[in-house]
Design an enzyme around this catalytic site. Structure first.
Site, PDB file in Angstrom:
ATOM      1  N   ARG A  24      -7.114  26.965 -18.407  1.00 49.01           N
ATOM      2  CA  ARG A  24      -6.803  28.308 -17.901  1.00 49.01           C
ATOM      3  C   ARG A  24      -7.308  29.426 -18.814  1.00 49.01           C
ATOM      4  O   ARG A  24      -6.734  30.522 -18.830  1.00 49.01           O
ATOM      5  CB  ARG A  24      -5.301  28.479 -17.674  1.00 49.01           C
ATOM      6  CG  ARG A  24      -4.743  27.616 -16.552  1.00 49.01           C
ATOM      7  CD  ARG A  24      -5.197  28.132 -15.190  1.00 49.01           C
ATOM      8  NE  ARG A  24      -4.593  27.356 -14.114  1.00 49.01           N
ATOM      9  CZ  ARG A  24      -3.651  27.818 -13.297  1.00 49.01           C
ATOM     10  NH1 ARG A  24      -3.209  29.035 -13.412  1.00 49.01           N
ATOM     11  NH2 ARG A  24      -3.168  27.051 -12.355  1.00 49.01           N
ATOM     12  N   ARG A  28      -5.838  35.322 -16.529  1.00 55.50           N
ATOM     13  CA  ARG A  28      -5.085  36.550 -16.781  1.00 55.50           C
ATOM     14  C   ARG A  28      -4.854  36.915 -18.229  1.00 55.50           C
ATOM     15  O   ARG A  28      -4.467  38.048 -18.514  1.00 55.50           O
ATOM     16  CB  ARG A  28      -3.749  36.470 -16.038  1.00 55.50           C
ATOM     17  CG  ARG A  28      -3.912  36.620 -14.554  1.00 55.50           C
ATOM     18  CD  ARG A  28      -2.686  36.126 -13.815  1.00 55.50           C
ATOM     19  NE  ARG A  28      -2.491  34.706 -14.074  1.00 55.50           N
ATOM     20  CZ  ARG A  28      -1.532  33.986 -13.527  1.00 55.50           C
ATOM     21  NH1 ARG A  28      -0.653  34.535 -12.745  1.00 55.50           N
ATOM     22  NH2 ARG A  28      -1.431  32.688 -13.792  1.00 55.50           N
ATOM     23  N   ARG A  37     -10.494  41.442 -11.411  1.00 53.92           N
ATOM     24  CA  ARG A  37      -9.556  41.010 -10.384  1.00 53.92           C
ATOM     25  C   ARG A  37      -8.938  42.187  -9.622  1.00 53.92           C
ATOM     26  O   ARG A  37      -8.735  42.119  -8.408  1.00 53.92           O
ATOM     27  CB  ARG A  37      -8.491  40.188 -11.108  1.00 53.92           C
ATOM     28  CG  ARG A  37      -7.379  39.659 -10.336  1.00 53.92           C
ATOM     29  CD  ARG A  37      -7.765  38.461  -9.512  1.00 53.92           C
ATOM     30  NE  ARG A  37      -6.534  37.867  -9.047  1.00 53.92           N
ATOM     31  CZ  ARG A  37      -5.734  38.437  -8.166  1.00 53.92           C
ATOM     32  NH1 ARG A  37      -6.058  39.580  -7.631  1.00 53.92           N
ATOM     33  NH2 ARG A  37      -4.615  37.853  -7.817  1.00 53.92           N
ATOM     34  N   ASP A  74     -10.407  27.060  -8.176  1.00 54.23           N
ATOM     35  CA  ASP A  74      -9.043  26.524  -8.107  1.00 54.23           C
ATOM     36  C   ASP A  74      -9.083  25.155  -7.467  1.00 54.23           C
ATOM     37  O   ASP A  74      -9.977  24.853  -6.668  1.00 54.23           O
ATOM     38  CB  ASP A  74      -8.120  27.450  -7.307  1.00 54.23           C
ATOM     39  CG  ASP A  74      -6.668  27.196  -7.676  1.00 54.23           C
ATOM     40  OD1 ASP A  74      -6.177  27.835  -8.612  1.00 54.23           O
ATOM     41  OD2 ASP A  74      -6.045  26.317  -7.053  1.00 54.23           O
ATOM     42  N   TYR A 152       0.621  19.733  -2.622  1.00 55.58           N
ATOM     43  CA  TYR A 152       0.512  21.074  -2.021  1.00 55.58           C
ATOM     44  C   TYR A 152       0.351  21.003  -0.504  1.00 55.58           C
ATOM     45  O   TYR A 152       0.876  21.839   0.219  1.00 55.58           O
ATOM     46  CB  TYR A 152      -0.642  21.864  -2.662  1.00 55.58           C
ATOM     47  CG  TYR A 152      -0.287  22.323  -4.062  1.00 55.58           C
ATOM     48  CD1 TYR A 152       0.585  23.394  -4.254  1.00 55.58           C
ATOM     49  CD2 TYR A 152      -0.782  21.676  -5.179  1.00 55.58           C
ATOM     50  CE1 TYR A 152       0.944  23.803  -5.533  1.00 55.58           C
ATOM     51  CE2 TYR A 152      -0.433  22.070  -6.464  1.00 55.58           C
ATOM     52  CZ  TYR A 152       0.436  23.137  -6.625  1.00 55.58           C
ATOM     53  OH  TYR A 152       0.804  23.532  -7.886  1.00 55.58           O
TER      54      TYR A 152
HETATM   55  O1  CP3 Z   1      -9.707  28.776 -16.731  1.00 52.65           O
HETATM   56  C1  CP3 Z   1      -9.592  27.779 -16.010  1.00 52.65           C
HETATM   57  O2  CP3 Z   1      -8.919  26.796 -16.332  1.00 52.65           O
HETATM   58  C2  CP3 Z   1     -10.392  27.725 -14.718  1.00 52.65           C
HETATM   59  C3  CP3 Z   1      -9.735  28.202 -13.555  1.00 52.65           C
HETATM   60  C4  CP3 Z   1      -8.564  27.453 -12.958  1.00 52.65           C
HETATM   61  C5  CP3 Z   1      -7.611  28.125 -12.145  1.00 52.65           C
HETATM   62  N1  CP3 Z   1      -6.776  27.195 -11.606  1.00 52.65           N
HETATM   63  C6  CP3 Z   1      -7.575  29.582 -11.905  1.00 52.65           C
HETATM   64  C7  CP3 Z   1      -6.348  30.216 -11.428  1.00 52.65           C
HETATM   65  C8  CP3 Z   1      -8.228  26.088 -12.945  1.00 52.65           C
HETATM   66  C9  CP3 Z   1      -8.858  24.920 -13.666  1.00 52.65           C
HETATM   67  C10 CP3 Z   1      -7.097  25.948 -12.070  1.00 52.65           C
HETATM   68  C11 CP3 Z   1      -6.487  24.650 -11.748  1.00 52.65           C
HETATM   69  C12 CP3 Z   1      -5.215  24.616 -11.008  1.00 52.65           C
HETATM   70  N2  CP3 Z   1      -4.836  25.413  -9.965  1.00 52.65           N
HETATM   71  C13 CP3 Z   1      -4.207  23.639 -11.216  1.00 52.65           C
HETATM   72  C14 CP3 Z   1      -4.285  22.505 -12.188  1.00 52.65           C
HETATM   73  C15 CP3 Z   1      -4.013  22.921 -13.579  1.00 52.65           C
HETATM   74  C16 CP3 Z   1      -2.562  23.266 -13.869  1.00 52.65           C
HETATM   75  O3  CP3 Z   1      -2.343  24.442 -14.200  1.00 52.65           O
HETATM   76  O4  CP3 Z   1      -1.716  22.393 -13.771  1.00 52.65           O
HETATM   77  C17 CP3 Z   1      -3.163  23.920 -10.301  1.00 52.65           C
HETATM   78  C18 CP3 Z   1      -1.861  23.158 -10.162  1.00 52.65           C
HETATM   79  C19 CP3 Z   1      -3.574  25.047  -9.502  1.00 52.65           C
HETATM   80  C20 CP3 Z   1      -2.855  25.669  -8.354  1.00 52.65           C
HETATM   81  C21 CP3 Z   1      -2.515  27.081  -8.621  1.00 52.65           C
HETATM   82  N3  CP3 Z   1      -3.440  28.106  -8.721  1.00 52.65           N
HETATM   83  C22 CP3 Z   1      -1.221  27.645  -8.763  1.00 52.65           C
HETATM   84  C23 CP3 Z   1       0.067  26.863  -8.710  1.00 52.65           C
HETATM   85  C24 CP3 Z   1      -1.391  29.011  -8.981  1.00 52.65           C
HETATM   86  C25 CP3 Z   1      -0.294  30.050  -9.085  1.00 52.65           C
HETATM   87  C26 CP3 Z   1       0.350  30.004 -10.416  1.00 52.65           C
HETATM   88  C27 CP3 Z   1      -0.427  30.825 -11.418  1.00 52.65           C
HETATM   89  O5  CP3 Z   1      -0.833  30.286 -12.435  1.00 52.65           O
HETATM   90  O6  CP3 Z   1      -0.616  32.013 -11.108  1.00 52.65           O
HETATM   91  C28 CP3 Z   1      -2.786  29.283  -9.001  1.00 52.65           C
HETATM   92  C29 CP3 Z   1      -3.424  30.599  -9.201  1.00 52.65           C
HETATM   93  C30 CP3 Z   1      -4.504  30.698 -10.229  1.00 52.65           C
HETATM   94  N4  CP3 Z   1      -5.505  29.779 -10.437  1.00 52.65           N
HETATM   95  C31 CP3 Z   1      -4.724  31.805 -11.104  1.00 52.65           C
HETATM   96  C32 CP3 Z   1      -5.868  31.511 -11.851  1.00 52.65           C
HETATM   97  C33 CP3 Z   1      -6.531  32.376 -12.877  1.00 52.65           C
HETATM   98  C34 CP3 Z   1      -3.879  33.077 -11.151  1.00 52.65           C
HETATM   99  C35 CP3 Z   1      -4.107  33.902  -9.963  1.00 52.65           C
HETATM  100  C36 CP3 Z   1      -4.498  35.346 -10.221  1.00 52.65           C
HETATM  101  O7  CP3 Z   1      -5.463  35.662 -10.933  1.00 52.65           O
HETATM  102  O8  CP3 Z   1      -3.812  36.173  -9.638  1.00 52.65           O
END
Ligand code: CP3
Length: 344
Positions: A24, A28, A37, A74, A152
């Site tokens: 991640r 953010r 964003r 994602d 999911y």
């Molecule tokens: O930097 C990185 O790692 C690359 C980008 C990346 C994102 N999601 C961007 C993201 C990666 C590798 C993921 C994987 C992901 N997405 C997982 C597996 C890793 C983990 O954290 O366990 C999962 C379970 C998701 C599903 C997901 N996406 C959720 C549950 C959420 C909401 C919770 C949260 O963190 O906000 C997201 C949103 C998400 N994915 C964001 C980002 C940067 C935040 C959204 C935003 O910018 O508003």
């Protein structure tokens, strides 16, 4: 590749220092990410616009100095491309208006979704990112493991227990396997196209592995992780099964170059289980980054001192939390870069 520490670590080749990146990292924590964003309608627009996805993928390379980039995308693009669309709701997370809990609902999925067509924005983002990276550091592609994607698709949103998903394993295991199978086949094709588009490594995220007991994770989780990992034998590939401590002996039997560890997993115990034929990635507690600088340095050095071989990649045990100060991340990274591998 000018900095190939991450790739060398996957293959157990000699390295002058350990590579470091953060799950991640593209997101953010960086004000530069929030600025991009803010101008958009939402998260999906960023994911689906290749030039912007490439831009935020590069940010942590330029700003934090990590040894690998991970594609900004994602794991939920997979169910979306299979026909089950999601929305990303601000401050709340993903939401699927429709879920799959019966044979009838399985027909909500498209019969034969074309990966290249449906996910062209991802492959375009990879090509752009590779061009802009210009071989500075490797690019990691990724996907969610079938069990986590299943969670999911069945639950429709995040959950502490994913009890609808676990319920289905008891009430209709046949349907569960059918859905898992379809996710697996699509994911192999998806990761193959990422590879063909230019990613240098792949990581499989099984974020919800830890909510299943050992036997169920073997049957409904690892069976499919194994199938995917086998399709990429010899390529840098990380299996990250968060929370699956009891399944580490089985994970160690699956051929992949690396295993990701969360902060509950013990480096030495895992090393004893897997031997020297796998690279271990991890595993600092993400909350360490809220500590004062001296504690971050101390705990990072403690982790580095616990490594008894070269086959390590430094990371957190899960994604970096969004309210962490990027300056704290820089301290972690500097500590890793300053550390000399001593046992050589
Ligand atoms: O930097 C990185 O790692 C690359 C980008 C990346 C994102 N999601 C961007 C993201 C990666 C590798 C993921 C994987 C992901 N997405 C997982 C597996 C890793 C983990 O954290 O366990 C999962 C379970 C998701 C599903 C997901 N996406 C959720 C549950 C959420 C909401 C919770 C949260 O963190 O906000 C997201 C949103 C998400 N994915 C964001 C980002 C940067 C935040 C959204 C935003 O910018 O508003």
């Amino acid at each position: 590749m000018r900095n190939d520490l991450y790739i060398k670590a996957h293959y157990g080749e000699s390295i002058p220092r350990y590579p470091v990146w953060l799950m991640r990292q593209a997101g953010r924590i960086l004000p530069e990410y929030r600025a991009v964003r803010q101008k958009l309608s939402g998260f999906k627009e960023l994911v689906e616009t290749p030039s912007l996805a490439a831009e935020v993928t590069l940010q942590p390379v330029d700003i934090l100095g990590v040894d690998a980039a991970i594609l900004f995308s994602d794991i939920l693009v997979v169910p979306d491309a299979m026909g089950l669309t999601y929305e990303m709701i601000e401050q709340r997370g993903p939401f699927f208006p429709q879920t799959i809990r019966s044979e009838q609902q399985l027909t909500l999925l498209d019969e034969n979704p074309d990966v290249l067509d449906r996910l062209s924005y991802v492959f375009e983002a990879i090509k752009l990112t590779k061009k802009e990276l210009n071989n500075r550091v490797p690019l990691i592609g990724f996907a969610g493991a079938p069990w986590t994607i299943f969670c999911y698709m069945v639950e429709g949103k995040g959950s502490k227990t994913f009890s609808e998903s676990r319920k289905l394993l008891y009430t209709n295991p046949q349907l569960a396997h059918e859905l898992l199978e379809r996710i697996t086949d699509f994911t192999i094709e998806y990761m193959r196209q990422q590879q063909l588009s230019g990613v240098d490594a792949l990581q499989l995220f099984d974020s919800w592995a830890g909510i299943l007991g050992h036997d169920q994770y073997t049957e409904f989780g690892l069976k499919y992780v194994h199938k995917i990992a086998s399709a990429f034998r010899g390529f840098p590939f990380t299996i990250f099964s968060k929370g699956a401590v009891a399944s580490l002996p089985e994970i160690a039997k699956i051929e992949s170059t690396a295993i990701g560890l969360d902060w509950n997993m013990d480096i030495q115990e895992t090393r004893n289980l897997v031997g020297e034929t796998r690279t271990l990635q991890g595993n600092l507690d993400p909350c360490l980054l809220y500590a004062k600088d001296s504690i971050i340095v101390k705990e990072t050095n403690k982790l580095l001192d616990s490594f008894k071989s070269q086959r390590h990649i430094v990371n957190l045990g899960h994604g970096v939390y969004p309210d962490v100060d990027p300056e704290k991340v820089k301290i972690l990274i500097k500590t890793v870069k300053d550390y000399e591998i001593k046992y050589n």
